[in-house]
Scaffold this motif. Structure first.
Motif, short mmCIF file in Angstrom:
data_model
loop_
_atom_site.label_atom_id
_atom_site.label_comp_id
_atom_site.label_asym_id
_atom_site.label_seq_id
_atom_site.Cartn_x
_atom_site.Cartn_y
_atom_site.Cartn_z
N ALA A 6 14.15 -2.98 -0.16
CA ALA A 6 13.43 -2.25 0.67
C ALA A 6 12.18 -3.02 1.18
CB ALA A 6 13.19 -1.06 -0.24
N MET A 7 11.54 -3.81 0.54
CA MET A 7 10.85 -4.64 0.76
C MET A 7 10.90 -5.50 1.82
SD MET A 7 9.27 -5.57 -3.02
CE MET A 7 8.04 -6.75 -2.43
N VAL A 8 12.26 -6.07 1.97
CA VAL A 8 12.52 -7.07 3.01
C VAL A 8 12.87 -6.32 4.36
CG1 VAL A 8 14.51 -8.51 3.80
CG2 VAL A 8 13.95 -8.72 1.38
N ALA A 9 13.52 -4.99 4.10
CA ALA A 9 13.41 -4.17 5.34
C ALA A 9 12.02 -3.89 6.16
CB ALA A 9 14.20 -3.16 4.89
N LEU A 10 11.10 -3.80 5.31
CA LEU A 10 9.76 -3.44 5.78
C LEU A 10 8.89 -4.37 5.82
CD1 LEU A 10 9.08 -0.27 3.11
CD2 LEU A 10 9.41 -0.25 5.54
N ALA A 11 9.26 -5.79 5.62
CA ALA A 11 8.30 -6.81 5.67
C ALA A 11 7.95 -6.93 7.10
CB ALA A 11 9.03 -7.97 5.16
N PRO A 12 6.40 -7.02 7.32
CA PRO A 12 5.97 -7.22 8.63
C PRO A 12 5.62 -8.78 9.24
CG PRO A 12 4.14 -6.80 7.12
CD PRO A 12 5.57 -6.94 6.54
N ASN A 13 5.87 -9.83 8.36
CA ASN A 13 5.81 -11.10 8.83
C ASN A 13 6.63 -11.89 7.58
OD1 ASN A 13 4.12 -11.55 6.28
ND2 ASN A 13 2.57 -10.36 7.08
N LEU A 14 6.57 -13.41 7.98
CA LEU A 14 7.50 -13.96 7.38
C LEU A 14 6.82 -14.46 5.84
CD1 LEU A 14 9.96 -16.14 7.69
CD2 LEU A 14 8.25 -17.84 8.15
N GLU A 15 5.85 -14.47 5.55
CA GLU A 15 5.37 -14.59 4.32
C GLU A 15 5.67 -13.45 3.27
OE1 GLU A 15 3.16 -17.07 7.06
OE2 GLU A 15 3.39 -14.73 6.99
N LEU A 16 5.44 -12.30 3.71
CA LEU A 16 5.80 -11.07 2.95
C LEU A 16 7.51 -10.90 3.08
CD1 LEU A 16 3.24 -8.44 3.98
CD2 LEU A 16 3.24 -9.88 1.80
N LEU A 17 8.13 -11.61 3.93
CA LEU A 17 9.53 -11.48 3.92
C LEU A 17 10.20 -12.51 2.93
CD1 LEU A 17 12.41 -10.72 5.09
CD2 LEU A 17 11.99 -12.69 6.60
N ALA A 18 9.60 -13.74 2.70
CA ALA A 18 9.67 -14.59 1.63
C ALA A 18 9.64 -13.88 0.25
CB ALA A 18 9.21 -15.90 1.95
N ALA A 19 8.27 -13.21 0.12
CA ALA A 19 8.03 -12.84 -1.27
C ALA A 19 9.16 -11.76 -1.69
CB ALA A 19 6.50 -12.23 -1.17
#
Length: 405
Positions: A6-19
């Motif tokens: 769910a966090m990946v699907a909502l990630a607004p940028n690359l940094e949060l996507l990696a986390a």
């Protein structure tokens, strides 16, 4: 895993996507070791190897089917939709796990050694950075050496911590046993041998045979399709022949595949390609059940989940080491040969001459890999013998593991 999806699907940028992907990996990475531990604790010895082989086969099959599944759905759903889809697909399994936990007897109360986990993660992270760091000069070599030194220091601190901790993450006592230590060493070799094949097959297809990247991927699939077959076959053979001969056969097949690749002509035919990659895929899959069964049979029931996780981590470390050796030794040897050819011939060197040094570099890699995997077959003789399947078995739940060593 679901929260990370769910966090990946909502990630607004690359940094949060990696986390978010890191969160997803923490959950996903635990699935296979826990499954292995369940099989090791709730099944009698005569049935464990086949169950572990089935789990390994499904894990291998997911590596083959996952990219195909994603490629088919990414266009209509989008990449975010793929991660949202994980949630409804996984909820039934989450409920099934909750029911299983209710029926599973507790193996005692244990505290999590968070400091030990951080030290282990730091050591693995430093090793990964050190071995995959690009070296383009003396300064880079020293940076690599620093990362490797930090990895060794973190690992030493982790081992010291495990010896003092009342509830260690890793059963240090069990690692001193020959069957456990040899199993870990074999899985390291398996990881290095597997990643070498997975890199070299598409690379040869592209740079040596002049085919497009799609054909390189298809050639890799010709090997990977046999890996789950090998996993099931390995479990079946381990129950009947024992762990040692099954694991030895696995590494002998890998050595044979590497020797066959060494003997490949400049453009192998379809039958030769399929035959070699069939042998390689079966060789990779065959060893999961005997190695993991040998290791898990020789640790306490309460230690099986962490031991299975450690075994998987050792395999991953082997893959990292194999990738680093290919980058430094394989590409390094090609660079040396190419520089020598340019010094002798300059711009008059033909493409065929560069192709020849490419082929010589691949041949060196295959000879070295064949030697290492052949020695792995000898190391397999130090595994546990394994027990033949007992006739008349019935699926009785083994509450405490039933066979504490």
């Amino acid at each position: 895993f679901l929260a990370g999806s769910a966090m990946v699907a909502l990630a607004p940028n690359l940094e949060l996507l990696a986390a978010a992907r890191a969160v997803q990996a923490i959950g996903g990475g635990a699935i296979v070791p826990i499954s292995m531990a369940i099989a090791g604790s709730r099944l009698p010895l005569g049935r464990r190897a086949l169950a572990i082989g089935l789990i390994a086969a499904l894990d291998d099959a997911s590596s083959l089917l996952g990219p195909l599944y994603a490629a088919a759905l990414v266009e209509p759903l989008g990449w975010r939709g793929l991660f949202w889809l994980n949630i409804p697909l996984q909820i039934p399994w989450l409920l099934a796990v909750a029911l299983l936990v209710r029926r599973t007897p507790a193996l005692g109360q244990h505290r999590v050694d968070w400091l030990g986990g951080l030290l282990l993660a730091a050591g693995l992270a430093c090793l990964t950075i050190g071995l995959t760091h690009e070296t383009d000069g003396a300064g880079s070599v020293w940076i690599t050496a620093l990362w490797v030194a930090l990895a060794l220091a973190s690992t030493a601190a982790f081992v010291a911590r495990q010896r003092r901790a009342p509830d260690p993450l890793i059963p240090v006592r069990a690692l001193r046993r020959r069957v456990v230590g040899s199993g870990m060493a074999l899985y390291f070799i398996d990881g290095a041998a597997t990643i070498t094949l997975m890199i070299c097959i598409p690379l040869m297809t592209n740079v040596l045979w002049g085919r497009d990247p799609l054909q390189g991927g298809l050639n890799l699939m010709k090997m990977m399709v046999w890996m789950p077959v090998g996993g099931i076959l390995g479990g079946w053979l381990a129950q009947r022949l024992g762990y040692r001969p099954t694991a030895a056969l696995s590494f002998l097949l890998l050595a044979l595949a590497y020797l066959a690749m060494y003997r490949w002509p400049d453009s192998p035919g379809s039958a030769m390609l399929w035959g070699t990659l069939l042998i390689a895929g079966l060789g990779i899959g065959l060893n999961d059940a005997p190695i993991l069964s040998s290791v898990l049979d020789n640790v306490r029931a309460a230690e099986r989940a962490t031991t299975a996780a450690l075994t998987q981590m050792v395999q991953t470390t082997g893959m990292i080491a194999g990738t680093a050796l290919l980058a430094t030794q394989g590409i390094g040897r090609f660079d040396q040969r190419a520089a020598e050819l340019f010094r002798q011939r300059g711009l008059s060197a033909s493409p065929e001459e560069y192709q020849a040094i490419l082929r010589a570099t691949f041949d060196e890699i295959f000879r070295a890999a064949a030697l290492v995997t052949f020695r792995g077959a000898g190391l397999a003789l130090f595994l546990a013998r394994g027990r033949p399947r007992q006739p008349g078995w019935s699926p009785v739940v083994v509450a405490t593991g039933g066979d504490e060593p």
